[in-house]
Enzyme design. Structure first.
Site, PDB file in Angstrom:
ATOM      1  N   LEU A 160       0.817  -1.208   0.000  1.00 40.39           N
ATOM      2  CA  LEU A 160       0.000   0.000   0.000  1.00 40.39           C
ATOM      3  C   LEU A 160       0.855   1.264   0.000  1.00 40.39           C
ATOM      4  O   LEU A 160       0.531   2.261  -0.648  1.00 40.39           O
ATOM      5  CB  LEU A 160      -0.902  -0.012   1.232  1.00 40.39           C
ATOM      6  CG  LEU A 160      -1.674   1.255   1.576  1.00 40.39           C
ATOM      7  CD1 LEU A 160      -2.751   1.510   0.541  1.00 40.39           C
ATOM      8  CD2 LEU A 160      -2.277   1.124   2.966  1.00 40.39           C
TER       9      LEU A 160
ATOM     10  N   ARG B  12      -8.845   0.191  -4.490  1.00 41.36           N
ATOM     11  CA  ARG B  12      -7.965  -0.982  -4.341  1.00 41.36           C
ATOM     12  C   ARG B  12      -8.369  -1.820  -3.140  1.00 41.36           C
ATOM     13  O   ARG B  12      -8.423  -3.054  -3.210  1.00 41.36           O
ATOM     14  CB  ARG B  12      -6.513  -0.503  -4.207  1.00 41.36           C
ATOM     15  CG  ARG B  12      -5.465  -1.608  -4.037  1.00 41.36           C
ATOM     16  CD  ARG B  12      -4.093  -0.955  -3.924  1.00 41.36           C
ATOM     17  NE  ARG B  12      -2.974  -1.882  -3.863  1.00 41.36           N
ATOM     18  CZ  ARG B  12      -2.408  -2.304  -2.738  1.00 41.36           C
ATOM     19  NH1 ARG B  12      -2.880  -1.880  -1.560  1.00 41.36           N
ATOM     20  NH2 ARG B  12      -1.369  -3.136  -2.772  1.00 41.36           N
TER      21      ARG B  12
END
Length: 317
Positions: A91, A115
């Site tokens: 991330l 996402r």
């Protein structure tokens, strides 16, 4: 002074992150307010107090973490502290790309909000697991994964630092690979509390969803080098950033390689932008000669400025 910025990934989040920074610094507050407007939940409430206990859920974790990182990046920039190279764990790669000018903070938060939901959907109704394997080299762990693959998908999904690798995939295959790893000399195999088999081929549906979504997003050229998870290095002209981000969600994260590359680029120090200090630990085990400082709180911001001043003095002597 040449600085490398490393951005933390999912797993280091906790209630209260950013609360003191929001109170103390208008630059941080402005970014967080903008980020909060991009999502369909109360981002500040979840980050600061998490009354409903949802911060560990991927769809909430990811935008909260990237909003925090973007706020800290803006705050440090205001103080004249900027990266010469950036990278992030999973991330955190989106935060690194934001720091490099590839997209603004609002876009970064919207991207990872999408996402997070795509990753949750890809992991739904699948019995999966991830396990940290300590003190076993890459080759024997790969052999363990190969030997367990008859039970399903199992791969090395994170190359974190010397002595710390992570395997993930179908639960039965991961458990068998972990047992074989112990037979091969692994000191410990620690199950991780995660909501899916991240950075494995089982995340391919999330990769497909991201590929479609990225067609609606403008990606600018990075203003500084970015080290990509699936490469452990900068990209070349044969591949695009969207292609690498699609690959990233379903491929191994080469964090140790990225840290070594960052050190080889001649950084004087590395700044971890948290929450947490996991990446600082990776740096100390991988390139102990490079000073590393973690920034999570208002006190950390002030300490960083002083630490960098001292490093400058040392380098001048």
């Amino acid at each position: 002074m040449k600085l490398g910025f490393l951005y933390a990934g999912q797993g280091s989040q906790h209630p209260g992150m950013g609360a003191d920074l929001y109170e103390a610094y208008p630059a941080f507050r402005e970014v967080l307010d903008q980020a909060a407007a991009q999502v369909d939940f109360d981002l500040k409430q979840v980050s600061f107090t998490d009354p409903d206990g949802v911060l560990t859920q991927t769809r909430y974790t990811q935008p909260c973490m990237v909003a925090f990182a973007a706020g800290v990046t803006a705050l440090l920039r205001e103080k004249g502290i900027v990266p010469a190279v950036a990278a992030g764990l999973s991330l955190g790669e989106y935060s690194a790309l934001h720091a490099a000018g590839v997209f603004d903070a609002a876009t970064a938060v919207k991207l990872v909000a999408f996402r997070g939901k795509a990753m949750e959907q890809a992991a739904a109704d699948r019995e999966s697991a991830m396990v940290a394997v300590l003190n076993l080299d890459r080759a024997p762990l790969q052999e363990a994964c190969d030997a367990a693959s008859d039970l399903g998908c199992v791969v090395i999904c994170n190359y974190n630092c010397p002595g710390q690798l992570v395997i993930g995939g179908d639960k039965a295959a991961v458990e068998k690979a972990a047992a074989i790893a112990k037979e091969k000399g692994a000191r410990r195999c620690l199950p991780l509390k995660v909501s899916g088999p991240f950075h494995t081929p089982l995340m391919a549906p999330a990769g497909d969803a991201l590929a479609d979504y990225f067609k609606t997003v403008t990606f600018a050229e990075p203003q500084i080098p970015v080290l990509f998870n699936c490469l452990g290095d900068v990209k070349d002209d044969t591949v695009t950033i969207p292609e690498l981000l699609v690959k990233q969600v379903q491929s191994s994260v080469f964090m140790e390689d990225s840290i070594r590359t960052m050190a080889s680029m001649g950084v004087d120090a590395i700044v971890e932008i948290g929450p947490g200090k996991a990446l600082s630990g990776f740096v100390k085990k991988t390139v102990p000669q490079v000073p590393v400082t973690a920034v999570e709180t208002a006190a950390d911001v002030e300490d960083l400025a002083e630490t960098l001043k001292e490093l400058v003095k040392e380098n001048e002597q």
